[in-house]
Design a protein around this motif. Structure first.
Motif, PDB file in Angstrom:
ATOM      1  N   ILE A  26      -4.713  -1.053   8.526  1.00  0.00           N
ATOM      2  CA  ILE A  26      -5.373  -0.376   7.408  1.00  0.00           C
ATOM      3  C   ILE A  26      -6.610  -1.175   7.003  1.00  0.00           C
ATOM      4  O   ILE A  26      -6.534  -2.403   6.844  1.00  0.00           O
ATOM      5  CB  ILE A  26      -4.438  -0.298   6.187  1.00  0.00           C
TER       6      ILE A  26
ATOM      7  N   TRP B 159      12.090   3.241   7.011  1.00  0.00           N
ATOM      8  CA  TRP B 159      13.174   2.282   7.197  1.00  0.00           C
ATOM      9  C   TRP B 159      12.627   0.893   7.450  1.00  0.00           C
ATOM     10  O   TRP B 159      11.573   0.753   8.071  1.00  0.00           O
ATOM     11  CB  TRP B 159      14.001   2.656   8.440  1.00  0.00           C
TER      12      TRP B 159
ATOM     13  N   TYR C 129       0.819  -1.217   0.000  1.00  0.00           N
ATOM     14  CA  TYR C 129       0.000   0.000   0.000  1.00  0.00           C
ATOM     15  C   TYR C 129       0.849   1.260   0.000  1.00  0.00           C
ATOM     16  O   TYR C 129       0.333   2.366  -0.095  1.00  0.00           O
ATOM     17  CB  TYR C 129      -0.883   0.025   1.271  1.00  0.00           C
TER      18      TYR C 129
ATOM     19  N   LEU D 231       2.032  11.551   6.189  1.00  0.00           N
ATOM     20  CA  LEU D 231       3.468  11.404   5.942  1.00  0.00           C
ATOM     21  C   LEU D 231       3.797  11.888   4.538  1.00  0.00           C
ATOM     22  O   LEU D 231       4.599  12.795   4.339  1.00  0.00           O
ATOM     23  CB  LEU D 231       3.898   9.940   6.133  1.00  0.00           C
TER      24      LEU D 231
ATOM     25  N   ASP E  35      -1.126  -4.088  10.717  1.00  0.00           N
ATOM     26  CA  ASP E  35      -1.816  -3.730   9.470  1.00  0.00           C
ATOM     27  C   ASP E  35      -3.053  -4.538   9.119  1.00  0.00           C
ATOM     28  O   ASP E  35      -4.015  -3.996   8.587  1.00  0.00           O
ATOM     29  CB  ASP E  35      -0.861  -3.723   8.266  1.00  0.00           C
TER      30      ASP E  35
ATOM     31  N   VAL F 287      -5.367   4.861   1.789  1.00  0.00           N
ATOM     32  CA  VAL F 287      -5.239   5.969   0.835  1.00  0.00           C
ATOM     33  C   VAL F 287      -4.616   5.308  -0.398  1.00  0.00           C
ATOM     34  O   VAL F 287      -3.440   4.956  -0.371  1.00  0.00           O
ATOM     35  CB  VAL F 287      -4.303   7.074   1.385  1.00  0.00           C
TER      36      VAL F 287
ATOM     37  N   ALA G 145       9.842   7.257   9.904  1.00  0.00           N
ATOM     38  CA  ALA G 145      10.965   7.097   8.970  1.00  0.00           C
ATOM     39  C   ALA G 145      10.717   5.865   8.109  1.00  0.00           C
ATOM     40  O   ALA G 145      10.311   4.815   8.617  1.00  0.00           O
ATOM     41  CB  ALA G 145      12.275   6.948   9.732  1.00  0.00           C
TER      42      ALA G 145
ATOM     43  N   ASN H 177      -6.462   3.125  10.004  1.00  0.00           N
ATOM     44  CA  ASN H 177      -6.301   3.875   8.749  1.00  0.00           C
ATOM     45  C   ASN H 177      -7.274   3.344   7.715  1.00  0.00           C
ATOM     46  O   ASN H 177      -7.518   2.135   7.641  1.00  0.00           O
ATOM     47  CB  ASN H 177      -4.881   3.677   8.207  1.00  0.00           C
ATOM     48  N   ARG H 178      -7.836   4.257   6.932  1.00  0.00           N
ATOM     49  CA  ARG H 178      -8.566   3.837   5.717  1.00  0.00           C
ATOM     50  C   ARG H 178      -7.560   3.949   4.603  1.00  0.00           C
ATOM     51  O   ARG H 178      -6.901   4.990   4.472  1.00  0.00           O
ATOM     52  CB  ARG H 178      -9.692   4.827   5.410  1.00  0.00           C
TER      53      ARG H 178
ATOM     54  N   THR I 158       8.002   5.995  14.596  1.00  0.00           N
ATOM     55  CA  THR I 158       7.815   4.743  13.870  1.00  0.00           C
ATOM     56  C   THR I 158       8.978   4.626  12.895  1.00  0.00           C
ATOM     57  O   THR I 158       9.138   5.444  11.992  1.00  0.00           O
ATOM     58  CB  THR I 158       6.409   4.647  13.223  1.00  0.00           C
TER      59      THR I 158
ATOM     60  N   ASN J  32       2.759  -1.193  13.199  1.00  0.00           N
ATOM     61  CA  ASN J  32       1.433  -1.743  12.881  1.00  0.00           C
ATOM     62  C   ASN J  32       1.488  -3.191  12.407  1.00  0.00           C
ATOM     63  O   ASN J  32       2.398  -3.563  11.661  1.00  0.00           O
ATOM     64  CB  ASN J  32       0.783  -0.893  11.779  1.00  0.00           C
TER      65      ASN J  32
ATOM     66  N   ARG K 139       7.030  -8.657  13.309  1.00  0.00           N
ATOM     67  CA  ARG K 139       6.272  -7.573  13.961  1.00  0.00           C
ATOM     68  C   ARG K 139       6.087  -7.885  15.453  1.00  0.00           C
ATOM     69  O   ARG K 139       6.235  -7.012  16.310  1.00  0.00           O
ATOM     70  CB  ARG K 139       4.887  -7.407  13.310  1.00  0.00           C
TER      71      ARG K 139
ATOM     72  N   GLY L  14      10.338   1.301  11.894  1.00  0.00           N
ATOM     73  CA  GLY L  14      10.526  -0.088  11.454  1.00  0.00           C
ATOM     74  C   GLY L  14      10.900  -0.992  12.622  1.00  0.00           C
ATOM     75  O   GLY L  14      10.615  -0.663  13.774  1.00  0.00           O
TER      76      GLY L  14
END
Ligand code: SAM
Ligand code: DTB
Ligand code: SF4
Length: 327
Positions: free
Chosen positions: A192, A102, A59, A297, A155, A225, A100, A222-223, A130, A153, A173, A132
């Protein structure tokens, strides 16, 4: 109300599937018992290192794997970050989140990152980073610097994870989240909606958050984008850019609020294309934070003026009525 980390997927699915009014009533009841009812925290995002990322999150505008037309840039200087934080505070922000692009920070970057955390915190802003994946040592350094939250996240649901990214696995994660939690930093972990996942996978996503060893103190929702040039963005744009249905997104917010009662639920990316009524429903469903300012961002955000107007019309963040001094 007890905080439970033993939620079953079926229990969460049953909440998600409730008639909409029942779901919202329950969510608003939990919200009022655990949070300030009419307050929405304003947060500001800053991309401190943009683009050229080694990961292939399907994404993301910042992945080096996709031609999104984004110009990569180096890590910002500490002073420039502090100037942006000062402006955010002056515009009414309570929290400053630095991101960042990364896969993980290099040890040589850590001294600069630490200086940013200390400087932003000294202004009285809540700090979030955030960057990574982190090692235990890097997490300890950030904790020592006074970092309030680390955003990392998941996600989506575990079973959908390899449809989203393949340069890392779910367990990576979990390992970073463990390091962050063990270091005593508040965990900010979300995801997301609208990446082509099903409702069952949205339930699986909330279930994964609710059954972590401890609930994340913060959950950004998040929706998507949709970014042209990314596999997930293109798939959604091909489907005529149909973003996730707003009612379905509100259901996700409400379900998260009910199963994670103490958590700050953040209405994050994707507000720009959401109706005001949809956003109002998110607040009713228990969202208690938004990102303000013209940019997230790398993508545009609903600007300060329209947000102030919406919050004003909803009576959010109004000054508390003053009690007259007793005679
Ligand atoms: N590089 C770091 C990492 O992911 O580990 C942090 C930066 S990344 C941009 C932070 C989060 O922003 C992602 O995990 C994702 O949830 C969200 N995000 C990124 N691009 C998005 C998009 N196009 N639409 C919605 N959310 C997005
Ligand atoms: C999160 O979950 N959402 C924020 C924050 N964590 C870092 C980022 C949203 C980014 C949206 C896409 C962009 O502007 O690049
Ligand atoms: Fe890199 Fe984060 Fe974007 Fe993934 S979401 S490509 S890790 S910047």
């Amino acid at each position: 109300m007890t905080i439970r980390t033993d939620w079953t997927r079926d229990e969460i699915a049953a909440i998600f599937d409730l008639p909409f009014a029942d779901l919202l009533f329950q969510a608003q009841t939990v919200h009022r018992a655990h949070h300030r009812a009419n307050h929405v925290q304003q947060s500001t995002l800053l991309s401190i290192k943009t683009g050229g990322c080694a990961e292939n999150c399907g994404y993301c505008s910042q992945s080096a794997h996709f031609a999104t037309g984004l110009k990569a840039s180096k890590l910002m200087a500490v002073d420039a970050v502090l100037t942006a934080a000062r402006e955010a505070k002056a515009a009414g922000s309570e929290r400053f989140c630095m991101g960042a692009a990364w896969r993980s920070p290099k040890d040589r970057d850590m001294a600069i990152i630490v200086a940013m955390v200390k400087g932003v915190r000294a202004m009285g802003l809540e700090t979030c980073m955030t960057l990574g994946m982190l090692t235990a040592d890097q997490s300890a350094r950030l904790a020592e610097a006074g970092l309030d939250y680390y955003n990392h996240n998941i996600d989506t649901a575990p079973e959908y994870y390899d449809r989203v990214v393949t340069t890392r696995v779910w367990q990576d994660r979990m390992d970073t989240l463990d390091h962050v939690r063990d270091a005593g930093i508040n965990v900010c972990c979300g995801g997301i909606m609208g990446m082509g996942e099903s409702r069952s996978e949205r339930v699986g996503f909330i279930h994964a958050l609710a059954t972590l060893p401890q609930h994340p103190q913060s959950v950004p929702l998040n929706r998507l984008v949709p970014i042209a040039g990314t596999p997930i963005g293109d798939a959604q744009l091909d489907a005529e850019g149909a973003p996730i249905d707003e009612i379905e997104f509100v259901r996700t917010v409400a379900t998260a609020r009910i199963v994670l009662p103490d958590t700050m639920v953040r209405l994050s990316a994707g507000r720009e294309t959401m109706s005001e009524a949809g956003q109002a429903l998110c607040f009713l469903a228990g969202a208690n934070s938004i990102f303000t300012g013209d940019r997230l961002l790398t993508t545009p955000n609903a600007g300060q003026a329209s947000d102030a107007d919406l919050l004003g019309r909803l009576g959010l963040n109004a000054p508390e009525p003053r009690l007259e001094a007793a005679e």
